[in-house]
Design a protein around this motif. Structure first.
Motif, PDB file in Angstrom:
ATOM      1  N   UNK A   1      21.838  59.251  14.947  1.00  0.00           N
ATOM      2  CA  UNK A   1      20.880  60.059  13.836  1.00  0.00           C
ATOM      3  C   UNK A   1      19.679  61.065  14.035  1.00  0.00           C
ATOM      4  N   UNK A   2      19.210  62.439  14.442  1.00  0.00           N
ATOM      5  CA  UNK A   2      17.539  62.652  14.022  1.00  0.00           C
ATOM      6  C   UNK A   2      17.740  63.521  13.359  1.00  0.00           C
ATOM      7  N   UNK A   3      16.708  63.780  12.508  1.00  0.00           N
ATOM      8  CA  UNK A   3      17.164  64.943  11.565  1.00  0.00           C
ATOM      9  C   UNK A   3      15.278  65.588  11.562  1.00  0.00           C
ATOM     10  N   UNK A   4      15.122  66.781  10.953  1.00  0.00           N
ATOM     11  CA  UNK A   4      13.447  67.542  10.985  1.00  0.00           C
ATOM     12  C   UNK A   4      13.585  67.513  10.074  1.00  0.00           C
ATOM     13  N   UNK A  27      19.357  66.964  16.009  1.00  0.00           N
ATOM     14  CA  UNK A  27      20.886  66.745  15.139  1.00  0.00           C
ATOM     15  C   UNK A  27      21.096  68.082  13.892  1.00  0.00           C
ATOM     16  N   UNK A  28      19.495  68.245  13.223  1.00  0.00           N
ATOM     17  CA  UNK A  28      19.934  69.306  12.100  1.00  0.00           C
ATOM     18  C   UNK A  28      18.524  68.967  12.207  1.00  0.00           C
ATOM     19  N   UNK A  68      25.923  64.018   8.408  1.00  0.00           N
ATOM     20  CA  UNK A  68      25.511  64.541  10.077  1.00  0.00           C
ATOM     21  C   UNK A  68      26.076  62.896  10.586  1.00  0.00           C
ATOM     22  N   UNK A  69      26.303  62.696  11.821  1.00  0.00           N
ATOM     23  CA  UNK A  69      26.912  61.267  11.745  1.00  0.00           C
ATOM     24  C   UNK A  69      27.476  60.675  11.026  1.00  0.00           C
ATOM     25  N   UNK A  70      28.343  60.587  10.665  1.00  0.00           N
ATOM     26  CA  UNK A  70      28.375  59.740   9.071  1.00  0.00           C
ATOM     27  C   UNK A  70      27.656  59.314   7.957  1.00  0.00           C
ATOM     28  N   UNK A 139      10.721  63.512  10.907  1.00  0.00           N
ATOM     29  CA  UNK A 139      11.423  63.756  11.838  1.00  0.00           C
ATOM     30  C   UNK A 139      11.936  62.031  11.024  1.00  0.00           C
ATOM     31  N   UNK A 140      13.335  61.693  11.001  1.00  0.00           N
ATOM     32  CA  UNK A 140      13.783  60.941   9.726  1.00  0.00           C
ATOM     33  C   UNK A 140      15.519  60.464  11.631  1.00  0.00           C
ATOM     34  N   UNK A 141      15.480  59.168  11.931  1.00  0.00           N
ATOM     35  CA  UNK A 141      15.909  59.042  12.828  1.00  0.00           C
ATOM     36  C   UNK A 141      17.078  57.236  11.839  1.00  0.00           C
TER      37      UNK A 141
END
Length: 166
Positions: A1-4, A27-28, A68-70, A139-141
């Motif tokens: 999962x990668x989000x902004x 991803x979101x 998102x992605x669990x 950015x979080x992964x």
């Protein structure tokens, strides 16, 4: 999962577009409020967004819960939870909704904290930062059992990077 994650852009629609363009591989996208744009603004298309204390369009919800992605992500602006004082009320709500990640703004101060296996992230502000001079977003992964949280300037220069293991 990668989000902004961004927040507190206070009417600067161009910076929202620019940051989105710089990060097409996520991803979101989340905006934690005080965009000061209409809910249906083109710059906020495909963005999960909430109402901040400076947003007057009542179409914005005060909270969004998205999986998102669990991972269950809880987003709010923070003013209704007193985040400038402490995260107690926010953490109660996070546990109540079963959040893995909590995204919030309001203070304009970037920060990340892992408490009781819940990740709390404030991306700072892309217009009026406090506590440092750089305007910021995050950015979080999620990689395996760890979180990588990177804070960037509007020019996508790294400010701070944190790796936290659950």
């Amino acid at each position: 999962m990668k989000i902004l994650v961004m927040s507190d852009t206070h009417g600067d629609a161009a910076i929202i577009q620019e940051v989105k363009k710089q990060n097409l591989d996520v991803d979101a996208i989340f905006h934690c409020g005080d965009s000061e744009l209409p809910f249906d603004a083109s710059e906020l298309k495909d963005v999960y967004k909430v109402r901040g204390n400076c947003d007057y369009d009542m179409n914005f919800p005060t909270e969004v819960i998205k999986e998102i992605n669990g991972e269950t992500i809880f987003i709010t602006h923070g003013h209704l939870f007193g985040v400038k004082s402490n995260l107690n009320a926010l953490s109660f709500r996070a546990r109540e909704v079963g959040a893995d990640v909590v995204l919030f703004g309001h203070s304009h101060i970037l920060g990340v904290e892992l408490v009781d296996e819940i990740l709390y992230v404030n991306p700072g502000s892309l217009l009026l930062p406090r506590g440092r001079k750089e305007k910021s977003y995050a950015i979080i992964e999620k990689i395996g059992n760890s979180w990588s949280v990177s804070f960037y300037t509007e020019e996508k220069q790294i400010i701070v990077e944190k790796n936290l293991v659950i």
